[in-house]
Design an enzyme around this catalytic site. Structure first.
Site: not given
Ligand code: IVH
Length: 718
Positions: A114, A116, A118, A225, A313, A411, A414, A429, A434
């Site tokens: 799924e 991640k 941000d 999540y 990542k 510059c 100035c 410069c 300036c």
């Molecule tokens: S599961 C025990 N699922 O990413 C695992 N984390 O270091 C719990 N995050 O602290 C996290 N999307 O803040 C999980 N689909 C997702 C996520 C997610 C973002 C963040 C979360 C976590 C960090 C992972």
């Protein structure tokens, strides 16, 4: 209207509004327009005003309620909030899957992939279907109570839909959507406030706000999540919780995949990478989780994270865009830097319109021309950079950019003559007055880490210098509220004044800066070669600014070098420096009998020259006149060696749960330790938070001890 009738209408209105919130936020399928929605909302507000006794805590109007807090209360999580192991390598994802198949032999192990998200991790506790409280991750065990702020997020229901479980701790990530982020930053830019670096910072900054009425204006959303503690919830598989979240009305992931082999996992990761750019929220990776809760139990945890999940990542994002122009910026030390003006594009959650081109040679080397299509890259907080030119898309007639011809020896701000600085491969410069340099110096002076005067950011600094109210940073201390309040941040045709309220706040912040410690002041003065670490070192060995300006220690560092260069006896100076704690005997063979000083001769010379110059002398005089005497953090030598962290080197990486990196650094240094920016064998500890970078891997490689915030706190307590 009778009370009974009112109660009925109120119920209707609340039901309607909740329904439209759901259609809008969860299903993205609104059936009425904003005007109609506002009308319903207004009616509800008015009616509640007439019948205050009928206001219920879960009324949609109560979302934006609450007074500003003094500080956040603390909430203990029912089940700890852990973080995940991170990797950038597909190979490591494969190893992850191989490892779990080894740990659970002869079992099929389906995993879920799924996005991640941000943002900021939060935990919401619903009791019998009602939102009881919400908390940040904190140290994983205890977090900040951010209930008031969470309630301002419209897509989060106060009540779960349908038959509610007794207890439901829902875990998710609060984000600021990409579009809203752009808008917010645009507003902040107009108001002269510092911009948020990316969507995650913006979300975190919003949730940490003590005033919920401000949070309510921020475009925040959430993706759930996972779950923490639950009672009356009957699921065995992670893949079931997406449906469960939907059923109870909690927003969850737009897309997820089920995989049963390394190939399937990697395919899902690739597909997500193609799709994620269209999501409203910023994503920085994929999370791979074992689907079965029973199998998860079998796999268990390491010290920090579950063995049943890993976060992959994505590499720094690269996009193509057109380079519309190259302009020359003048920095605070007068160095002329070419900057690419780009056709604005969204990269890694922020719109990029500019990228640094570093210097003349870089433009030549990469053969960057105006009109070119270029590839730019941005990772997290890093300044966007032009990676390369897409030569096949070069328009006909594009001519190489000739820096020297472009600036014509003057510059661009100035108009004074410029000189090529051989040390930096750059043009400079040399006019200290300036306006560009002054503005940059003022900005730097007021920046975070220096004197931290938030109100004096980009535009405000610009205008203060432009209007002649500030000619050098210390002029800030003579500003009056009335002057600032009248400051026009707009143009003559479209004026926009700073205002009394902002001005008062700014003057307070400026006043507060008077009492900041010496290290901050030394850094803020922008002495060449004096960064944060050097400023701290200097502050620890001197009484005050005057003492630094005429430092015998620094003079000794220079004398020592001279004697050594001329092969003369330098023992006496060396001993003096060692005794003062400003130097150690060198262990290197090449430097036989040598010493290593706390700061080197380049810094020593730069500092002494700075304070001996007209500018430096003037600064010392002004500080005296203004009655500003920054206090040093000097520790007596004997004490320094006895400090608990004396001689220990730390490297920080990732986001720490409850303190900023600056705070951690200050704590380490106060106890005699030292913070370095890169990991080597000499590093004693790597203090790692969530989402650590490559330093974490390097530490693992070199077997450097890695600690988290909890262990760090123990270390401090010892
Ligand atoms: S599961 C025990 N699922 O990413 C695992 N984390 O270091 C719990 N995050 O602290 C996290 N999307 O803040 C999980 N689909 C997702 C996520 C997610 C973002 C963040 C979360 C976590 C960090 C992972």
């Amino acid at each position: 209207m009778e009370e009974k009738e009112a109660a009925k209408r109120l119920r209707e209105l609340r039901g309607e509004i909740r329904k439209h919130d759901r259609l809008y936020y969860e299903e993205a399928a609104p059936v009425i327009n904003d005007r109609e929605y506002d009308r319903l909302y207004r009616e509800l507000v008015d009616l509640e005003k007439q019948f205050p006794d009928l206001v219920t805590p879960d009324s949609p109007t109560q979302r934006v309620g609450g007074k500003p807090l003094e500080a956040f209360a603390q909430i203990q999580h029912r089940v700890p909030m852990l973080s995940l192991d991170n990797t950038y390598s597909e190979g490591e994802v494969a190893n992850f899957y191989k490892r779990i198949t080894r740990l659970l032999p002869n079992e099929k192990i389906p995993v879920v992939i799924e996005p991640k998200v941000d943002g900021v991790a939060v935990s919401l506790l619903y009791e019998n279907g009602r939102l009881r409280h919400a908390a940040t991750r904190g140290d994983g065990f205890v977090g900040d109570d951010i209930t008031q702020n969470i309630k301002t997020i419209r897509s989060i229901p106060e009540r779960l839909r349908g038959a509610a479980p007794k207890l439901f701790e829902a875990r998710g990530e609060v984000y600021m959507d990409k579009h809203g982020f752009e808008k917010l930053n645009e507003e902040r830019r107009k108001a002269g406030l510092p911009l948020f670096a990316n969507t995650r910072n913006a979300a975190a900054g919003s949730l940490k706000h003590l005033d919920p009425s401000i949070v309510a204006k921020r475009p925040l959303g959430i993706v759930f999540y996972g779950t923490g503690g639950t009672e009356g919830v009957d699921v065995d598989l992670h893949s079931e919780i997406f449906g469960l979240f939907k059923k109870v009305g909690l927003p969850t992931s737009e897309r997820w995949w089920l995989a049963k082999s390394v190939d399937e996992i990697l395919n899902a990761i690739h597909e997500l990478d193609r799709l994620r750019h269209n999501f409203v929220y910023q994503t920085d990776g994929a999370v791979v989780k074992v689907d079965s809760f029973q199998q998860r139990e079998g796999l268990g945890f390491t010290a920090k994270s579950p063995r049943w999940a890993i976060a992959y990542k994505y590499a720094a994002e690269r996009v193509e865009t057109r380079l519309n122009d190259i302009i020359i910026q003048v920095g605070r030390t007068g160095i002329l830097t070419p900057v690419a003006v780009l056709e604005p594009v969204l990269v890694s959650g922020s719109t990029v319109g500019r990228a640094t081109l570093h210097n003349e040679d870089e433009i030549k080397r990469k053969d960057i021309r105006i009109g070119d299509t270029v590839v730019i890259e941005k990772a997290g907080e890093v300044i966007p950079a032009v990676i390369e030119v897409v030569k096949s898309k070069r328009p006909r007639g594009a001519t190489p950019f000739n820096f020297s011809k472009h600036v014509h020896g003057k510059c661009p701000v100035c108009g004074e003559p410029i000189r090529r600085d051989p040390q930096f491969v750059a043009w400079r410069c040399e006019n200290l007055h300036c306006p560009a340099q002054t503005t940059r110096r003022v900005e730097f002076f007021a920046a975070r880490g220096a004197l931290d005067i938030e109100a004096v950011g980009g535009i405000v600094a610009d205008k203060l210098v432009e209007r002649g109210l500030v000619r050098e940073p210390l002029d800030l201390f003579e500003l009056k509220v009335e002057q600032l309040a009248k400051l026009n941040l707009g143009t003559e045709e479209a004026p926009r004044v700073f205002g009394e309220k902002n001005a008062t706040k700014a003057i307070h912040a400026i006043d507060r800066a008077r009492t900041l410690p010496l290290s901050r002041w030394l850094f803020a003065l922008a002495i060449p070669d004096v960064g944060k670490t050097t400023a701290t070192q200097l502050a620890r060995f001197h009484d005050d600014i005057e003492d630094v300006a005429h430092s015998q220690l620094l003079r000794d560092v220079l004398n020592y070098r001279e004697k050594r260069e001329q092969k003369q006896n330098a023992t006496e100076i060396a001993d003096r420096l060692i005794q003062a704690g400003f130097a150690k005997r060198s262990k290197s063979k090449a430097e036989k009998d040598g010493i290593v000083t706390e700061v080197g001769p380049v810094v020593a010379e730069s500092v002494l020259n700075f304070f001996a110059s007209m500018t430096g002398k003037k600064i010392l005089r002004r500080l005296k006149e203004l009655g500003i005497q920054p206090k040093s953090e000097k520790v007596s030598m004997k004490k320094a060696a006895e400090l608990p962290l004396a001689g220990k080197t730390f490297v920080l990486t990732g986001t720490l749960p409850s303190i900023t990196r600056e705070e951690a650094t200050e704590k380490i240094e106060a106890l005699g330790g030292h913070v370095s920016s890169s990991v080597s064998k000499k590093t004693d500890y790597v203090l790692a938070g969530t989402d650590p970078g490559s330093k974490f891997d390097k530490a693992k490689q070199l077997s450097v001890r890695i600690i988290d915030e909890a262990e760090f706190r123990k270390l401090l307590a010892r």
